[in-house]
Design a protein around this motif. Structure first.
Motif, mmCIF file in Angstrom:
data_model
loop_
_atom_site.group_PDB
_atom_site.id
_atom_site.type_symbol
_atom_site.label_atom_id
_atom_site.label_comp_id
_atom_site.label_asym_id
_atom_site.label_seq_id
_atom_site.Cartn_x
_atom_site.Cartn_y
_atom_site.Cartn_z
ATOM 1 N N LEU A 1 0.842 -1.192 0.000
ATOM 2 C CA LEU A 1 0.000 0.000 0.000
ATOM 3 C C LEU A 1 0.881 1.247 0.000
ATOM 4 N N VAL A 2 0.581 2.178 -0.861
ATOM 5 C CA VAL A 2 1.418 3.361 -1.061
ATOM 6 C C VAL A 2 1.071 4.488 -0.089
ATOM 7 N N ARG A 3 -0.181 4.589 0.308
ATOM 8 C CA ARG A 3 -0.623 5.708 1.164
ATOM 9 C C ARG A 3 -1.271 5.196 2.445
ATOM 10 N N PRO A 4 -1.392 6.076 3.450
ATOM 11 C CA PRO A 4 -2.166 5.708 4.644
ATOM 12 C C PRO A 4 -3.617 5.411 4.247
ATOM 13 N N ILE A 5 -4.258 4.575 5.045
ATOM 14 C CA ILE A 5 -5.636 4.164 4.758
ATOM 15 C C ILE A 5 -6.596 5.236 5.261
ATOM 16 N N GLU A 6 -7.397 5.782 4.359
ATOM 17 C CA GLU A 6 -8.390 6.793 4.714
ATOM 18 C C GLU A 6 -9.750 6.350 4.198
ATOM 19 N N LEU A 7 -10.697 6.214 5.120
ATOM 20 C CA LEU A 7 -12.060 5.857 4.732
ATOM 21 C C LEU A 7 -12.842 7.117 4.393
ATOM 22 N N GLN A 8 -13.683 7.022 3.380
ATOM 23 C CA GLN A 8 -14.584 8.105 3.010
ATOM 24 C C GLN A 8 -16.005 7.559 3.069
ATOM 25 N N GLU A 9 -16.885 8.318 3.715
ATOM 26 C CA GLU A 9 -18.284 7.922 3.753
ATOM 27 C C GLU A 9 -18.973 8.410 2.482
ATOM 28 N N VAL A 10 -19.718 7.511 1.873
ATOM 29 C CA VAL A 10 -20.494 7.848 0.679
ATOM 30 C C VAL A 10 -21.913 7.340 0.896
ATOM 31 N N GLY A 11 -22.785 8.246 1.244
ATOM 32 C CA GLY A 11 -24.154 7.846 1.542
ATOM 33 C C GLY A 11 -24.261 7.329 2.963
ATOM 34 N N SER A 12 -25.409 6.753 3.257
ATOM 35 C CA SER A 12 -25.631 6.260 4.615
ATOM 36 C C SER A 12 -25.009 4.877 4.781
ATOM 37 N N ASP A 13 -24.083 4.781 5.723
ATOM 38 C CA ASP A 13 -23.439 3.525 6.109
ATOM 39 C C ASP A 13 -22.646 2.856 4.979
ATOM 40 N N ARG A 14 -22.176 3.619 3.999
ATOM 41 C CA ARG A 14 -21.300 3.080 2.950
ATOM 42 C C ARG A 14 -19.958 3.777 3.037
ATOM 43 N N VAL A 15 -18.887 3.000 2.941
ATOM 44 C CA VAL A 15 -17.552 3.579 2.968
ATOM 45 C C VAL A 15 -16.745 3.066 1.782
ATOM 46 N N VAL A 16 -15.751 3.877 1.399
ATOM 47 C CA VAL A 16 -14.861 3.522 0.312
ATOM 48 C C VAL A 16 -13.452 3.969 0.692
ATOM 49 N N CYS A 17 -12.486 3.267 0.189
ATOM 50 C CA CYS A 17 -11.090 3.631 0.378
ATOM 51 C C CYS A 17 -10.394 3.507 -0.971
ATOM 52 N N ASN A 18 -9.756 4.582 -1.401
ATOM 53 C CA ASN A 18 -8.964 4.568 -2.630
ATOM 54 C C ASN A 18 -7.496 4.562 -2.233
ATOM 55 N N ASN A 19 -6.730 3.664 -2.827
ATOM 56 C CA ASN A 19 -5.315 3.585 -2.535
ATOM 57 C C ASN A 19 -4.611 3.073 -3.788
ATOM 58 N N THR A 20 -3.330 2.866 -3.661
ATOM 59 C CA THR A 20 -2.518 2.379 -4.769
ATOM 60 C C THR A 20 -1.650 1.246 -4.266
ATOM 61 N N LEU A 21 -1.519 0.195 -5.075
ATOM 62 C CA LEU A 21 -0.608 -0.900 -4.764
ATOM 63 C C LEU A 21 0.653 -0.746 -5.582
ATOM 64 N N ALA A 22 1.800 -0.793 -4.914
ATOM 65 C CA ALA A 22 3.097 -0.817 -5.602
ATOM 66 C C ALA A 22 3.469 -2.281 -5.770
#
Length: 115
Positions: free
Chosen positions: A10-31
């Motif tokens: 994993l290239v970056r720290p893990i950050e969760l983003q809430e999208v809508g009610s009770d849905r989360v997403v995390c965008n990251n990059t794999l090296a």
């Protein structure tokens, strides 16, 4: 058939983003380190964008950090959007369906370089 399995860091720290009610997403990059040729002295890596949704994103946030090596199974997806400069941008990313923990969060904090 659209199945992808990758092993990388994993290239970056893990950050969760809430999208809508009770849905989360995390965008990251794999090296992902490339296999070296015998005469090649510098390691090379490919950087693949990955999207983690729902419980997969929550598990990633709880157990992984920047530099952790993980395995990811999923599928490729493509999309496009118009940026602020009114240019159309095309993106291909891995949509994670499963993650496999290769090392603990503490192991990733070593001083080894991230590839």
């Amino acid at each position: 058939m659209n199945q992808v399995s990758l092993l990388g860091r994993l290239v970056r720290p893990i950050e969760l983003q809430e999208v809508g009610s009770d849905r989360v997403v995390c965008n990251n990059t794999l090296a992902i380190q490339r296999l070296r040729k015998k005469d090649d002295t510098q390691p090379q890596a490919d950087f693949i964008p990955v999207v983690f949704w729902g419980n997969t994103a929550r598990l990633l946030h709880q157990y992984c950090g920047k530099g952790n090596q993980i395995g990811v199974n999923g599928h490729l997806a493509s999309r496009s959007y118009t940026n602020k400069q009114e240019q159309q941008v095309f993106v291909v990313e891995l949509i994670a369906e499963e993650i496999h923990f290769v090392e603990s969060k503490k192991e990733a904090t070593s001083t080894e370089p991230v590839f």
